[in-house]
Write a protein that holds these residues in place. Sequence first.
Motif, PDB file in Angstrom:
ATOM      1  N   THR A  20       0.861  -1.172   0.000  1.00  0.00           N
ATOM      2  CA  THR A  20       0.000   0.000   0.000  1.00  0.00           C
ATOM      3  C   THR A  20       0.907   1.235   0.000  1.00  0.00           C
ATOM      4  O   THR A  20       2.134   1.108  -0.012  1.00  0.00           O
ATOM      5  N   ASN A  21       0.344   2.416  -0.011  1.00  0.00           N
ATOM      6  CA  ASN A  21       1.119   3.655  -0.148  1.00  0.00           C
ATOM      7  C   ASN A  21       2.411   3.581   0.650  1.00  0.00           C
ATOM      8  O   ASN A  21       2.383   3.433   1.871  1.00  0.00           O
ATOM      9  N   CYS A  22       3.542   3.689  -0.051  1.00  0.00           N
ATOM     10  CA  CYS A  22       4.832   3.500   0.610  1.00  0.00           C
ATOM     11  C   CYS A  22       5.954   4.087  -0.227  1.00  0.00           C
ATOM     12  O   CYS A  22       5.767   4.513  -1.365  1.00  0.00           O
ATOM     13  N   ASP A  23       7.147   4.075   0.351  1.00  0.00           N
ATOM     14  CA  ASP A  23       8.352   4.527  -0.352  1.00  0.00           C
ATOM     15  C   ASP A  23       8.617   3.641  -1.558  1.00  0.00           C
ATOM     16  O   ASP A  23       8.503   2.407  -1.485  1.00  0.00           O
ATOM     17  N   VAL A  24       9.022   4.275  -2.656  1.00  0.00           N
ATOM     18  CA  VAL A  24       9.341   3.548  -3.882  1.00  0.00           C
ATOM     19  C   VAL A  24      10.495   4.254  -4.588  1.00  0.00           C
ATOM     20  O   VAL A  24      10.447   5.472  -4.820  1.00  0.00           O
ATOM     21  N   HIS A  25      11.536   3.521  -4.900  1.00  0.00           N
ATOM     22  CA  HIS A  25      12.641   3.962  -5.757  1.00  0.00           C
ATOM     23  C   HIS A  25      13.146   5.347  -5.354  1.00  0.00           C
ATOM     24  O   HIS A  25      13.622   5.527  -4.248  1.00  0.00           O
ATOM     25  N   GLU A  26      13.043   6.354  -6.236  1.00  0.00           N
ATOM     26  CA  GLU A  26      13.584   7.683  -5.947  1.00  0.00           C
ATOM     27  C   GLU A  26      12.784   8.427  -4.881  1.00  0.00           C
ATOM     28  O   GLU A  26      13.299   9.370  -4.266  1.00  0.00           O
ATOM     29  N   ASN A  27      11.564   8.026  -4.655  1.00  0.00           N
ATOM     30  CA  ASN A  27      10.706   8.702  -3.676  1.00  0.00           C
ATOM     31  C   ASN A  27      10.834   8.044  -2.308  1.00  0.00           C
ATOM     32  O   ASN A  27       9.862   7.608  -1.697  1.00  0.00           O
ATOM     33  N   SER A  28      12.080   7.975  -1.834  1.00  0.00           N
ATOM     34  CA  SER A  28      12.355   7.331  -0.546  1.00  0.00           C
ATOM     35  C   SER A  28      13.559   8.023   0.103  1.00  0.00           C
ATOM     36  O   SER A  28      14.684   7.842  -0.358  1.00  0.00           O
ATOM     37  N   PRO A  29      13.344   8.750   1.169  1.00  0.00           N
ATOM     38  CA  PRO A  29      12.049   9.178   1.690  1.00  0.00           C
ATOM     39  C   PRO A  29      11.465  10.284   0.823  1.00  0.00           C
ATOM     40  O   PRO A  29      12.201  10.951   0.098  1.00  0.00           O
ATOM     41  N   PRO A  30      10.152  10.513   0.880  1.00  0.00           N
ATOM     42  CA  PRO A  30       9.552  11.573   0.073  1.00  0.00           C
ATOM     43  C   PRO A  30      10.065  12.941   0.494  1.00  0.00           C
ATOM     44  O   PRO A  30      10.435  13.140   1.664  1.00  0.00           O
ATOM     45  N   PRO A  31      10.109  13.901  -0.428  1.00  0.00           N
ATOM     46  CA  PRO A  31      10.662  15.223  -0.108  1.00  0.00           C
ATOM     47  C   PRO A  31       9.982  15.908   1.066  1.00  0.00           C
ATOM     48  O   PRO A  31      10.621  16.664   1.802  1.00  0.00           O
ATOM     49  N   GLN A  32       8.698  15.639   1.255  1.00  0.00           N
ATOM     50  CA  GLN A  32       7.961  16.294   2.351  1.00  0.00           C
ATOM     51  C   GLN A  32       8.477  15.885   3.727  1.00  0.00           C
ATOM     52  O   GLN A  32       8.139  16.532   4.722  1.00  0.00           O
ATOM     53  N   MET A  33       9.274  14.823   3.794  1.00  0.00           N
ATOM     54  CA  MET A  33       9.794  14.356   5.082  1.00  0.00           C
ATOM     55  C   MET A  33      11.137  14.982   5.449  1.00  0.00           C
ATOM     56  O   MET A  33      11.697  14.684   6.515  1.00  0.00           O
ATOM     57  N   ARG A  34      11.659  15.851   4.608  1.00  0.00           N
ATOM     58  CA  ARG A  34      13.002  16.379   4.866  1.00  0.00           C
ATOM     59  C   ARG A  34      13.092  17.128   6.179  1.00  0.00           C
ATOM     60  O   ARG A  34      14.057  16.970   6.939  1.00  0.00           O
ATOM     61  N   ASN A  35      12.104  17.974   6.471  1.00  0.00           N
ATOM     62  CA  ASN A  35      12.162  18.735   7.730  1.00  0.00           C
ATOM     63  C   ASN A  35      12.054  17.810   8.935  1.00  0.00           C
ATOM     64  O   ASN A  35      12.732  18.013   9.949  1.00  0.00           O
ATOM     65  N   SER A  36      11.203  16.794   8.829  1.00  0.00           N
ATOM     66  CA  SER A  36      11.064  15.851   9.943  1.00  0.00           C
ATOM     67  C   SER A  36      12.355  15.081  10.155  1.00  0.00           C
ATOM     68  O   SER A  36      12.772  14.851  11.304  1.00  0.00           O
ATOM     69  N   ILE A  37      13.009  14.684   9.062  1.00  0.00           N
ATOM     70  CA  ILE A  37      14.263  13.951   9.196  1.00  0.00           C
ATOM     71  C   ILE A  37      15.349  14.855   9.761  1.00  0.00           C
ATOM     72  O   ILE A  37      16.171  14.428  10.586  1.00  0.00           O
TER      73      ILE A  37
END
Length: 325
Positions: free
Chosen positions: A164-181
Motif C-alpha cells: 500500500t502507499n509506501c516509499d518507492v525507488h527515488e521517492n524514498s524518503p519523500p521530499p515532504q519528510m526532509r524537515n522531519s528527518i
Amino acid sequence: MNRRDFLRSSAILAGVGAGAGALSACRTLRSDEEAPVRLDAAAFHASRRLVDTSFGRIASVERGKGPAALFLHGFPLNGFQWRGSLERLSRDRRCLAPDFMGLGYTEVSEQQDLSPQAQADMLAAFLDALSIRDVDLVANDSGGTIAQLFMVRHPGRVRTMLLTNCDVHENSPPPQMRNSIAAARAGTYDQKLARHLADRAYARSSSGIGGSAYVDPANFSDDAIDYYLAPLVSTPQRRAQLNRHLAAFEPNPLLAIEPALRRSRVSTRMLWGTADPLFPVIWADWLDRTLPQSRGVRRVEGGKLFWPEERPDLLAEEAQRLWTS
C-alpha cells in the motif's frame, strides 16, 4: 507524559465512516466457527508478546493458523495499525504484526542499528525464532521500504507481497519528510509526537497525523494516539531511538535494489490511496512496470496514507485474492 491505561476497553474506530463495516467479519461464518475476537486496544495489549532475537525483544501480536502473513506498519505507528486486517484474515493465515525497532513496544539496546536494512534482517531473525520459513508480506508507508529490502536481502522467504502507499525507488524518503528527518537528526522530532499526546485537537488537525494521514481524522482515536505514541516518548532512551529510527531512512536505501526488483519472481499487488501527497500513484505504476510478477494496481479513491487502517475490509479482500491467485 504518563501513559494512559491501555487495559481499558473503550472502542477503537477502524473504518471510514459508518459504511465501512470495519468491525464486521469479511465472510459469513460457518456453523462450526466462532466470531473473531475484536482487537480493540485492550485485546491487542493483552495479546502482545515479546520474541527474543539477536536484535532485541521484538513485540508482536499474532492471530490465526496456517501459512504465515507478516504485516509491516508505517511510521510512527506499530502493529496496532493492522488490527482490523488481523481480525479478517486470521481464518486464512497465521497473521503476525511485529513492531519495528525504535517504534512501538519492541525493546532494543541503545547501540542497536535501526536502519531499514537492519530492520529487514531483524524480521528474518524474528521469523527464525518462530520457526517460520516464508511469508506473505503486507506493508504500508516506511514498512514498504523494509518489505522491499526484506524480499531482496532474504530471497525465497516471500511468497507474495501486497504494498500500500509506501516509499518507492527515488521517492524514498519523500521530499515532504526532509524537515522531519532534519529534526530527527537534531534529536527534536520526538517533541512533535509529545505534542500529539498533549493536544488531541492538534493531533487530528491538518498539521497532525490525524488530519494529514487519515481520511477521517476521528479514526485517529484517543486510544490509537495513546497506543501508538505513548511508548515513543516514555523515556529519554525511547525518544532517542525514535529520532534515530526516522533519521536512518536517509540515505535512500531503495535505489540500489532496483536491479533485484526487476528480477523478482514474487507476485505483488499494489493498493494505492489517491489522496496521499507523500506517495503519489505514479509510484505504484512504477512498481507495476518494474516488477515482473506484478498483479497490477488498485486505486483507492480518496485514500490517504493510513487508509489500510481505515479500510481493513478492502485490504482483506485484496489479500485473499492475491493469496489464492
